[in-house]
Motif scaffolding. Structure first.
Motif, PDB file in Angstrom:
ATOM      1  N   LEU A 212     -10.210  24.973 -15.404  1.00 59.26           N
ATOM      2  CA  LEU A 212     -10.432  24.275 -16.668  1.00 59.26           C
ATOM      3  C   LEU A 212      -9.181  23.449 -16.942  1.00 59.26           C
ATOM      4  O   LEU A 212      -8.137  23.980 -17.325  1.00 59.26           O
ATOM      5  CB  LEU A 212     -10.691  25.238 -17.822  1.00 59.26           C
ATOM      6  N   ASP A 214      -7.175  19.784 -18.459  1.00 63.37           N
ATOM      7  CA  ASP A 214      -7.184  18.730 -19.471  1.00 63.37           C
ATOM      8  C   ASP A 214      -5.866  17.974 -19.398  1.00 63.37           C
ATOM      9  O   ASP A 214      -4.983  18.320 -18.619  1.00 63.37           O
ATOM     10  CB  ASP A 214      -7.440  19.289 -20.873  1.00 63.37           C
ATOM     11  N   ARG A 247     -11.768  19.021 -19.515  1.00 62.90           N
ATOM     12  CA  ARG A 247     -11.967  19.020 -20.961  1.00 62.90           C
ATOM     13  C   ARG A 247     -11.300  17.815 -21.616  1.00 62.90           C
ATOM     14  O   ARG A 247     -10.172  17.451 -21.307  1.00 62.90           O
ATOM     15  CB  ARG A 247     -11.377  20.300 -21.559  1.00 62.90           C
ATOM     16  N   GLU A 249     -10.444  16.680 -25.605  1.00 59.39           N
ATOM     17  CA  GLU A 249     -10.409  17.215 -26.959  1.00 59.39           C
ATOM     18  C   GLU A 249     -10.367  16.084 -27.983  1.00 59.39           C
ATOM     19  O   GLU A 249      -9.433  15.277 -27.990  1.00 59.39           O
ATOM     20  CB  GLU A 249      -9.201  18.134 -27.141  1.00 59.39           C
ATOM     21  N   VAL A 292     -16.648  18.840 -20.537  1.00 51.01           N
ATOM     22  CA  VAL A 292     -16.309  19.695 -21.674  1.00 51.01           C
ATOM     23  C   VAL A 292     -15.709  18.808 -22.756  1.00 51.01           C
ATOM     24  O   VAL A 292     -14.751  18.075 -22.510  1.00 51.01           O
ATOM     25  CB  VAL A 292     -15.297  20.799 -21.284  1.00 51.01           C
ATOM     26  N   SER A 294     -14.358  19.057 -26.719  1.00 53.50           N
ATOM     27  CA  SER A 294     -13.996  20.033 -27.740  1.00 53.50           C
ATOM     28  C   SER A 294     -13.535  19.363 -29.019  1.00 53.50           C
ATOM     29  O   SER A 294     -13.096  18.204 -29.024  1.00 53.50           O
ATOM     30  CB  SER A 294     -12.892  20.964 -27.215  1.00 53.50           C
TER      31      SER A 294
END
Length: 318
Positions: A212, A214, A247, A249, A292, A294
């Motif tokens: 995972l 980012d 991910r 965000e 992903v 968020s």
């Protein structure tokens, strides 16, 4: 004193200018994208409604929450506004459609955000198990990391494995190519990120940090964060050929040198532009990297947008 006031005035101008850039972009280009008109009938079971036998893990746009377990962090009206990134409990976030949780712990297995500490991790795990007991085909990504400045909780990998047991989807690079139905009855991809303890071993019940990824930047400037997210997303491989989750965000972060240091008013500078981000990813030609997404203070519209992209991919329209 005068220099400090001048600095804050310039900062205010910079924030206002960046907010205007995003507002103008929204007005000029809109926030429509394949699947943007899709609304699941029940956010609690939005994955189940998309046919688990056909929905591959790589094609899901997972809606996630940033600093997920901070709904009761700190003292109300005193320290809580400076650290609270979600006002809903873990269970309510999952019922609202969140499918990626970001949880930080200290050496005592308590959830924390910076120096503030809240309830034990057991509260999070019990909430997850409750939600999964009430649904049949919802898949979660649970990221747990040791918060900066703390030491790893002892034997935490064993603790997680014992607590989540048969719910865990064991590490396997082939997971990305499988459908939800092929993974059932296992429901949780648990990513454990210790600071100094050994990383989870390949093939085990837990996944290591590299699965995972980012490119988080520490800024309260909304367009700076928006364009940084765009740049780093464009540099990723498409989900069809990637063997890790990436991910983005949709958040900005309070800065200590700014008068506004409460999370909600700062993150709201970018919060309303989640659909614009997705639309721009399509417009710029790299929506196939989205996997992903968020946010702070997750809401129904954010989940609908992610479910819409997932639905469009399933229908071959994205």
């Amino acid at each position: 004193m005068g220099a400090q006031v001048s600095k804050q005035l310039e900062r205010r101008k910079a924030i206002d200018a960046e907010k205007k850039i995003l507002s103008d972009l929204l007005q000029s280009s809109g926030d429509q994208f394949p699947g943007s008109d899709y609304h699941p009938s029940d956010p609690k079971t939005w994955m189940s409604s998309l046919d688990p036998s056909k929905l591959h893990i790589r094609n899901i746009l997972f809606p996630g929450t940033h600093d997920s377990a901070t709904n009761k962090i700190g003292i109300p009206f005193i320290s809580r506004p400076f650290a609270q990134c979600q006002s809903s409990s873990i269970y309510r976030q999952l019922c609202r459609g969140a499918r990626v949780l970001d949880v930080r712990v200290n050496q005592d297995r308590r959830v924390c955000h910076g120096i503030l500490v809240t309830y034990p991790i057991d509260v999070v795990l019990d909430s997850i198990k409750r939600f999964l007991s009430e649904t049949t085909s919802e898949i979660l990504i649970l990221e747990i990391r040791t918060e900066f400045g703390y030491t790893d909780p002892p034997d935490f990998d064993t603790f997680l494995s014992d607590q989540l047991s048969d719910l865990l989807i064991h590490h396997d690079d082939h997971v990305f190519d499988k459908t939800i139905a092929e993974l059932l009855p296992h429901r949780i991809i648990c990513i454990w990120k210790p600071r100094k303890s050994p990383a989870p071993k390949p093939g085990g019940p837990l996944w290591s940090a590299g699965y995972l990824r980012d490119n988080w930047i520490d800024t309260d400037l909304p367009n700076t964060k928006f364009e940084s997210n765009m740049k780093h997303l464009s540099e990723q491989q498409p989900v069809s050929s990637r063997k890790y989750f990436y991910r983005v965000e949709n958040t900005v972060t309070p800065q200590a040198d700014n008068p506004v240091v409460c999370v909600r008013p700062v993150t709201e500078r970018i919060h309303g532009y989640a659909r614009l981000f997705i639309a721009q990813a399509f417009a710029r030609g790299f929506a196939d990297r989205l996997q992903v997404f968020s946010t702070d203070f997750i809401d129904e519209d954010f989940v609908d947008a992610c479910a819409g992209v997932t639905h469009a991919r399933l229908e071959g329209k994205a």
